[in-house]
Write a protein that holds these residues in place. Structure first.
Motif, PDB file in Angstrom:
ATOM      1  N   ILE A 103      44.206  35.985  45.971  1.00 21.31           N
ATOM      2  CA  ILE A 103      44.632  35.853  44.576  1.00 21.31           C
ATOM      3  C   ILE A 103      44.026  36.931  43.692  1.00 21.31           C
ATOM      4  CG2 ILE A 103      42.792  34.315  43.794  1.00 21.31           C
ATOM      5  CD1 ILE A 103      45.003  32.646  42.392  1.00 21.31           C
ATOM      6  N   ARG A 104      42.961  37.583  44.133  1.00 25.97           N
ATOM      7  CA  ARG A 104      42.267  38.574  43.314  1.00 25.97           C
ATOM      8  C   ARG A 104      42.816  39.987  43.472  1.00 25.97           C
ATOM      9  NH1 ARG A 104      35.896  37.151  42.823  1.00 25.97           N
ATOM     10  NH2 ARG A 104      36.082  34.884  42.652  1.00 25.97           N
ATOM     11  N   ILE A 105      43.713  40.192  44.437  1.00 26.90           N
ATOM     12  CA  ILE A 105      44.192  41.536  44.736  1.00 26.90           C
ATOM     13  C   ILE A 105      45.320  41.922  43.789  1.00 26.90           C
ATOM     14  CG2 ILE A 105      45.174  43.049  46.482  1.00 26.90           C
ATOM     15  CD1 ILE A 105      42.296  42.154  47.003  1.00 26.90           C
ATOM     16  N   MET A 106      45.069  42.897  42.954  1.00 28.01           N
ATOM     17  CA  MET A 106      46.015  43.293  41.924  1.00 28.01           C
ATOM     18  C   MET A 106      47.338  43.770  42.513  1.00 28.01           C
ATOM     19  SD  MET A 106      45.347  45.979  38.842  1.00 28.01           S
ATOM     20  CE  MET A 106      45.212  47.379  39.938  1.00 28.01           C
ATOM     21  N   ASP A 107      47.280  44.459  43.646  1.00 31.24           N
ATOM     22  CA  ASP A 107      48.492  45.036  44.226  1.00 31.24           C
ATOM     23  C   ASP A 107      49.483  43.984  44.704  1.00 31.24           C
ATOM     24  OD1 ASP A 107      46.878  47.947  45.748  1.00 31.24           O
ATOM     25  OD2 ASP A 107      47.540  47.528  43.706  1.00 31.24           O
ATOM     26  N   LEU A 108      49.060  42.731  44.849  1.00 34.61           N
ATOM     27  CA  LEU A 108      49.969  41.678  45.278  1.00 34.61           C
ATOM     28  C   LEU A 108      50.880  41.186  44.158  1.00 34.61           C
ATOM     29  CD1 LEU A 108      47.732  39.435  47.587  1.00 34.61           C
ATOM     30  CD2 LEU A 108      49.369  41.192  48.242  1.00 34.61           C
ATOM     31  N   TYR A 109      50.533  41.516  42.924  1.00 34.45           N
ATOM     32  CA  TYR A 109      51.271  40.979  41.783  1.00 34.45           C
ATOM     33  C   TYR A 109      52.451  41.891  41.445  1.00 34.45           C
ATOM     34  CZ  TYR A 109      47.647  37.543  41.317  1.00 34.45           C
ATOM     35  OH  TYR A 109      46.793  36.499  41.573  1.00 34.45           O
ATOM     36  N   ASN A 110      53.635  41.306  41.456  1.00 34.67           N
ATOM     37  CA  ASN A 110      54.818  42.120  41.230  1.00 34.67           C
ATOM     38  C   ASN A 110      55.414  41.993  39.829  1.00 34.67           C
ATOM     39  OD1 ASN A 110      55.232  39.530  42.324  1.00 34.67           O
ATOM     40  ND2 ASN A 110      56.573  40.239  43.946  1.00 34.67           N
ATOM     41  N   TYR A 111      54.834  41.119  39.004  1.00 35.72           N
ATOM     42  CA  TYR A 111      55.309  40.997  37.631  1.00 35.72           C
ATOM     43  C   TYR A 111      54.121  41.010  36.682  1.00 35.72           C
ATOM     44  CZ  TYR A 111      59.510  39.482  40.033  1.00 35.72           C
ATOM     45  OH  TYR A 111      60.592  39.419  40.857  1.00 35.72           O
ATOM     46  N   TRP A 112      54.277  41.767  35.588  1.00 38.94           N
ATOM     47  CA  TRP A 112      53.188  41.935  34.631  1.00 38.94           C
ATOM     48  C   TRP A 112      53.713  41.811  33.205  1.00 38.94           C
ATOM     49  CZ3 TRP A 112      48.087  42.763  35.980  1.00 38.94           C
ATOM     50  CH2 TRP A 112      47.845  43.013  37.334  1.00 38.94           C
ATOM     51  N   GLY A 113      52.860  41.266  32.337  1.00 41.62           N
ATOM     52  CA  GLY A 113      53.145  41.291  30.912  1.00 41.62           C
ATOM     53  C   GLY A 113      52.674  42.596  30.302  1.00 41.62           C
ATOM     54  N   GLN A 114      52.884  42.736  28.986  1.00 46.41           N
ATOM     55  CA  GLN A 114      52.527  43.964  28.286  1.00 46.41           C
ATOM     56  C   GLN A 114      51.069  43.997  27.872  1.00 46.41           C
ATOM     57  OE1 GLN A 114      54.625  46.680  27.843  1.00 46.41           O
ATOM     58  NE2 GLN A 114      55.734  45.465  29.358  1.00 46.41           N
ATOM     59  N   GLY A 115      50.391  42.873  27.900  1.00 42.76           N
ATOM     60  CA  GLY A 115      48.975  42.836  27.557  1.00 42.76           C
ATOM     61  C   GLY A 115      48.724  42.411  26.120  1.00 42.76           C
ATOM     62  N   THR A 116      47.551  41.826  25.907  1.00 39.89           N
ATOM     63  CA  THR A 116      47.119  41.450  24.557  1.00 39.89           C
ATOM     64  C   THR A 116      45.652  41.843  24.404  1.00 39.89           C
ATOM     65  OG1 THR A 116      46.993  39.618  22.963  1.00 39.89           O
ATOM     66  CG2 THR A 116      46.494  39.076  25.253  1.00 39.89           C
ATOM     67  N   GLN A 117      45.324  42.441  23.263  1.00 39.46           N
ATOM     68  CA  GLN A 117      43.983  42.977  23.038  1.00 39.46           C
ATOM     69  C   GLN A 117      43.025  41.875  22.600  1.00 39.46           C
ATOM     70  OE1 GLN A 117      42.752  46.363  23.253  1.00 39.46           O
ATOM     71  NE2 GLN A 117      40.797  45.269  23.027  1.00 39.46           N
ATOM     72  N   VAL A 118      41.881  41.841  23.257  1.00 42.84           N
ATOM     73  CA  VAL A 118      40.781  40.963  22.852  1.00 42.84           C
ATOM     74  C   VAL A 118      39.584  41.850  22.525  1.00 42.84           C
ATOM     75  CG1 VAL A 118      39.144  39.199  23.593  1.00 42.84           C
ATOM     76  CG2 VAL A 118      41.568  39.007  24.218  1.00 42.84           C
ATOM     77  N   THR A 119      39.058  41.722  21.318  1.00 39.89           N
ATOM     78  CA  THR A 119      37.901  42.495  20.903  1.00 39.89           C
ATOM     79  C   THR A 119      36.823  41.544  20.420  1.00 39.89           C
ATOM     80  OG1 THR A 119      39.321  44.320  20.206  1.00 39.89           O
ATOM     81  CG2 THR A 119      37.052  44.330  19.412  1.00 39.89           C
ATOM     82  N   VAL A 120      35.630  41.665  21.017  1.00 41.95           N
ATOM     83  CA  VAL A 120      34.517  40.789  20.670  1.00 41.95           C
ATOM     84  C   VAL A 120      33.410  41.644  20.080  1.00 41.95           C
ATOM     85  CG1 VAL A 120      32.912  39.041  21.485  1.00 41.95           C
ATOM     86  CG2 VAL A 120      35.139  39.307  22.612  1.00 41.95           C
ATOM     87  N   SER A 121      33.069  41.382  18.839  1.00 39.10           N
ATOM     88  CA  SER A 121      32.019  42.139  18.176  1.00 39.10           C
ATOM     89  C   SER A 121      30.675  41.416  18.332  1.00 39.10           C
ATOM     90  CB  SER A 121      32.334  42.319  16.700  1.00 39.10           C
ATOM     91  OG  SER A 121      32.397  41.066  16.054  1.00 39.10           O
ATOM     92  N   SER A 122      29.615  42.208  18.349  1.00 41.96           N
ATOM     93  CA  SER A 122      28.276  41.618  18.531  1.00 41.96           C
ATOM     94  C   SER A 122      27.655  41.209  17.215  1.00 41.96           C
ATOM     95  CB  SER A 122      27.366  42.622  19.240  1.00 41.96           C
ATOM     96  OG  SER A 122      27.305  43.819  18.502  1.00 41.96           O
TER      97      SER A 122
END
Length: 122
Positions: A103-122
């Motif tokens: 389940i951890r192998i990225m190359d096995l995944y054939n469908y992807w979303g566009q992504g969402t940005q997460v920013t955590v400030s200290s």
């Protein structure tokens, strides 16, 4: 073809929580598992959490174990992120695969979303 759309990212402070959602649409009958990956600045894309399609099995990278929870229902896959840290800053991607394997192998995944940005400030 499976279509994925992420939402829920944002700018938060360390210790805050966020819940990411990934709406799954169209032709999901052959999806075996779904996962969240993330890509931090100047780093490669890395596995964060995964879940099988029935929702009975989950897996997490050590750095988020106990802080993040992956779940799913008929409409979406979610990533509940608690006690966020600056090192969690990244673009988070939802992924789906019709292939069985690690389940951890990225190359096995054939469908992807566009992504969402997460920013955590200290």
């Amino acid at each position: 073809q499976v279509q994925l759309r992420e939402s829920g990212g944002g700018l938060v402070q360390a210790g805050d929580s966020l819940r990411l959602s990934c709406v799954v649409s169209k032709f999901t009958v052959n999806v075996s598992r779904m996962a969240w990956f993330r890509q931090a600045p100047w780093r490669g894309r890395a596995f964060v959490a995964g879940i099988n399609w029935s929702g009975t099995s989950t897996d997490y990278v050590d750095s988020v174990q106990g802080r993040f929870t992956i779940s799913r229902d008929n409409a979406a896959v979610y990533l509940q992120m608690n006690n966020l840290e600056p090192d969690d800053t990244a673009i988070y991607y939802c992924a789906a695969t019709t292939v069985f394997g690690d389940i951890r192998i990225m190359d096995l995944y054939n469908y992807w979303g566009q992504g969402t940005q997460v920013t955590v400030s200290s």
